[in-house]
Design an enzyme around this catalytic site. Structure first.
Site, PDB file in Angstrom:
ATOM      1  N   THR A  68      11.069  -6.555  -9.340  1.00 23.08           N
ATOM      2  CA  THR A  68      12.313  -7.229  -8.958  1.00 23.08           C
ATOM      3  C   THR A  68      13.311  -7.260 -10.102  1.00 23.08           C
ATOM      4  O   THR A  68      14.509  -7.023  -9.917  1.00 23.08           O
ATOM      5  CB  THR A  68      12.018  -8.683  -8.519  1.00 23.08           C
ATOM      6  OG1 THR A  68      10.915  -8.691  -7.617  1.00 23.08           O
ATOM      7  CG2 THR A  68      13.227  -9.307  -7.854  1.00 23.08           C
ATOM      8  N   GLY A 126       9.561 -13.575 -12.277  1.00 25.40           N
ATOM      9  CA  GLY A 126      10.928 -14.012 -12.497  1.00 25.40           C
ATOM     10  C   GLY A 126      11.585 -14.600 -11.269  1.00 25.40           C
ATOM     11  O   GLY A 126      12.669 -15.172 -11.356  1.00 25.40           O
ATOM     12  N   SER A 149       3.579 -11.535 -10.624  1.00 28.37           N
ATOM     13  CA  SER A 149       3.461 -12.977 -10.417  1.00 28.37           C
ATOM     14  C   SER A 149       2.799 -13.262  -9.079  1.00 28.37           C
ATOM     15  O   SER A 149       3.051 -12.589  -8.084  1.00 28.37           O
ATOM     16  CB  SER A 149       4.842 -13.647 -10.460  1.00 28.37           C
ATOM     17  OG  SER A 149       5.674 -13.138  -9.439  1.00 28.37           O
ATOM     18  N   HIS A 163      -0.412   1.029 -10.608  1.00 28.74           N
ATOM     19  CA  HIS A 163       0.681   0.087 -10.347  1.00 28.74           C
ATOM     20  C   HIS A 163       0.463  -1.179 -11.172  1.00 28.74           C
ATOM     21  O   HIS A 163      -0.126  -2.148 -10.708  1.00 28.74           O
ATOM     22  CB  HIS A 163       0.716  -0.263  -8.850  1.00 28.74           C
ATOM     23  CG  HIS A 163       1.908  -1.034  -8.411  1.00 28.74           C
ATOM     24  ND1 HIS A 163       2.858  -0.530  -7.546  1.00 28.74           N
ATOM     25  CD2 HIS A 163       2.322  -2.289  -8.702  1.00 28.74           C
ATOM     26  CE1 HIS A 163       3.788  -1.435  -7.319  1.00 28.74           C
ATOM     27  NE2 HIS A 163       3.482  -2.509  -8.024  1.00 28.74           N
ATOM     28  N   ASP A 196      -1.545  -4.263  -9.037  1.00 30.58           N
ATOM     29  CA  ASP A 196      -0.281  -4.992  -9.234  1.00 30.58           C
ATOM     30  C   ASP A 196      -0.411  -5.933 -10.436  1.00 30.58           C
ATOM     31  O   ASP A 196       0.145  -7.031 -10.463  1.00 30.58           O
ATOM     32  CB  ASP A 196       0.105  -5.772  -7.984  1.00 30.58           C
ATOM     33  CG  ASP A 196       1.598  -6.064  -7.884  1.00 30.58           C
ATOM     34  OD1 ASP A 196       2.361  -5.507  -8.689  1.00 30.58           O
ATOM     35  OD2 ASP A 196       1.990  -6.851  -7.010  1.00 30.58           O
ATOM     36  N   TYR A 253      12.971  -2.106  -8.173  1.00 29.02           N
ATOM     37  CA  TYR A 253      13.187  -2.422  -6.755  1.00 29.02           C
ATOM     38  C   TYR A 253      14.464  -1.805  -6.192  1.00 29.02           C
ATOM     39  O   TYR A 253      14.505  -1.385  -5.051  1.00 29.02           O
ATOM     40  CB  TYR A 253      13.287  -3.938  -6.588  1.00 29.02           C
ATOM     41  CG  TYR A 253      11.999  -4.665  -6.276  1.00 29.02           C
ATOM     42  CD1 TYR A 253      10.760  -4.169  -6.684  1.00 29.02           C
ATOM     43  CD2 TYR A 253      12.024  -5.875  -5.589  1.00 29.02           C
ATOM     44  CE1 TYR A 253       9.593  -4.861  -6.399  1.00 29.02           C
ATOM     45  CE2 TYR A 253      10.862  -6.569  -5.295  1.00 29.02           C
ATOM     46  CZ  TYR A 253       9.652  -6.066  -5.709  1.00 29.02           C
ATOM     47  OH  TYR A 253       8.502  -6.751  -5.425  1.00 29.02           O
ATOM     48  N   HIS A 302       1.165  -2.274  -1.029  1.00 26.93           N
ATOM     49  CA  HIS A 302       1.076  -3.630  -0.457  1.00 26.93           C
ATOM     50  C   HIS A 302       0.897  -3.581   1.057  1.00 26.93           C
ATOM     51  O   HIS A 302       1.286  -4.525   1.754  1.00 26.93           O
ATOM     52  CB  HIS A 302       2.306  -4.482  -0.803  1.00 26.93           C
ATOM     53  CG  HIS A 302       2.717  -4.449  -2.231  1.00 26.93           C
ATOM     54  ND1 HIS A 302       1.821  -4.463  -3.280  1.00 26.93           N
ATOM     55  CD2 HIS A 302       3.950  -4.415  -2.808  1.00 26.93           C
ATOM     56  CE1 HIS A 302       2.477  -4.431  -4.428  1.00 26.93           C
ATOM     57  NE2 HIS A 302       3.765  -4.394  -4.175  1.00 26.93           N
TER      58      HIS A 302
END
Length: 391
Positions: free
Chosen positions: A101, A71, A290, A63, A286, A132, A226
């Site tokens: 996203t 963003g 961000s 991932h 991940d 997403y 997650h």
């Protein structure tokens, strides 16, 4: 080119004891108690002395936002693309890229191109189709076609549920997507995993449980990630795994841990203690996602970037701080993801498997040498091969 790794303590990931490993080209030719170097003008052999070192399979990170993520804090918060050395320093020799996203300024086409570029630079790469939102963006216009016709596509995702940034999919939409991915996987011999992003929403894993309960689609079609973002979701994930599902824990550097987060290393220990089968757990980084940093007023003061290096840090902490056996800790980034995603010839040190090898100092648990498909990319902590545009 022949490469001989001598006298290392081998974890394949199961412990094999002290062994020598002979690499021919990009594959492991044999693993023996002792293999003598060949001296011949017709054969070139690189001998690596692994005495006192642990020898692991190359790590699989399932991932990573290869083209960057983020963003959510406006255009300036878009994170940069990953570079080869970031993956190599983390011991990652196989990576699966994804979108998150943003599927407007990032696209499956750019993700595919980035994956191809990293492969040209020395790694093994795969990708998810989608992002997403549902309907997901694809390369061919069809999730089933993407899985069936594009070699690099091993699944779809990360599709978001229980999150304010998701498209709030109805159960029928998610059923249809999972069914399409499953059929494409059956026809192509792939895993066709649907990678699911879990947010903080109260529904948690309910959508996935309902799909399994009301259709013929099995737990194995999904890999929710997650699940260590809060205690409630973590406990739900444990029950999900006990009933047959796979779960993924996200690794994160300490400075980006938020209140209520459970570290992946602690999460692994707790999962094992509560009876989750070890083969049902994976870690991912991940990477390049961000990571907002908040002040005491919960105001975002700056934005960090997820590091792939957090992957092995979490494995190291599981071994050192939580007493997880090396084989079980290592399996979550080697054998387990290889089997879940049907990455043949990956995730193990075994004859005829890809020559992806990581040498680690057992005292410091620091990565020293990284070999990907038989090519040494890092030796004694020094990067030997950098990306095309790295300094």
């Amino acid at each position: 080119m022949l490469k001989l790794i001598k006298n290392g303590e081998v974890f394949a990931p199961e412990p094999l004891g002290r062994k020598d490993i002979l690499i021919a080209g990009d594959r492991i030719a044999c693993i023996r108690d002792a293999i003598e170097p060949i001296s011949s003008p017709c054969l070139e052999m690189d001998v690596i002395d692994a005495s006192g070192k642990w020898v692991f399979p190359g790590f699989i990170d399932g991932h990573v936002h290869l083209t960057g993520g983020g963003g959510e804090g406006s255009f300036r918060s878009r994170t940069p693309e990953i570079v080869l050395s970031s993956l190599v320093k983390g011991g990652v020799t196989t990576v699966i890229g994804c979108l998150g996203t943003d599927c407007i300024t990032r696209s499956p086409e750019s993700l595919y191109a980035k994956a191809k570029g990293l492969e040209e630079e020395g790694l093994t790469t795969y990708m998810f189709t989608g992002a997403y939102r549902i309907p997901i963006p694809t390369l061919t216009g069809s999730p089933m076609k993407d899985i069936l016709l594009i070699d690099k596509v091993v699944g779809a995702g990360e599709v978001a549920i229980s999150d304010h940034r998701s498209s709030q999919p109805h159960i029928d939409e998610l059923k249809r997507l999972a069914a399409d991915i499953r059929v494409g996987a059956i026809l192509s011999g792939k895993a066709g995993v649907l990678n699911i992003h879990l947010g903080d929403g109260p529904d948690g894993l309910k959508l996935l449980r309902d799909i399994v309960a009301t259709t013929e689609i099995p737990y194995s079609q999904f890999l929710p990630t997650h699940l260590n973002r809060n205690e409630r979701l973590f406990q739900e994930g444990i029950e999900y795994a006990r009933h047959g599902g796979f779960i993924d824990l996200t690794c994160c550097e300490p400075e980006f841990q938020e209140e209520g987060d459970i570290t992946a290393s602690e999460g692994l220990k707790r999962c094992l203690d509560q009876g989750v089968p070890p083969q049902r757990i994976t870690f991912t980084s991940d990477g390049q996602g961000s990571l907002p940093i908040f002040n005491e007023k919960r105001e975002c003061v700056r934005m960090g970037v997820g590091q792939v290096s957090a992957l092995f840090m979490a494995v190291r902490d599981a071994i050192r701080d939580h007493g997880v056996p090396v084989e079980q800790a290592l399996s979550v980034i080697t054998r387990n993801p290889a089997e879940i995603y049907k990455l043949r010839h990956k995730g193990r040190l075994k004859e005829s498997f890809d020559a992806d090898v990581v040498l680690v100092d057992p005292a410091s648990l620091e990565i020293e040498t990284v070999i990907a498909r038989g090519r040494t990319l890092m030796a004694r902590g020094e990067i030997l091969v950098t990306g095309t545009f790295e300094a």
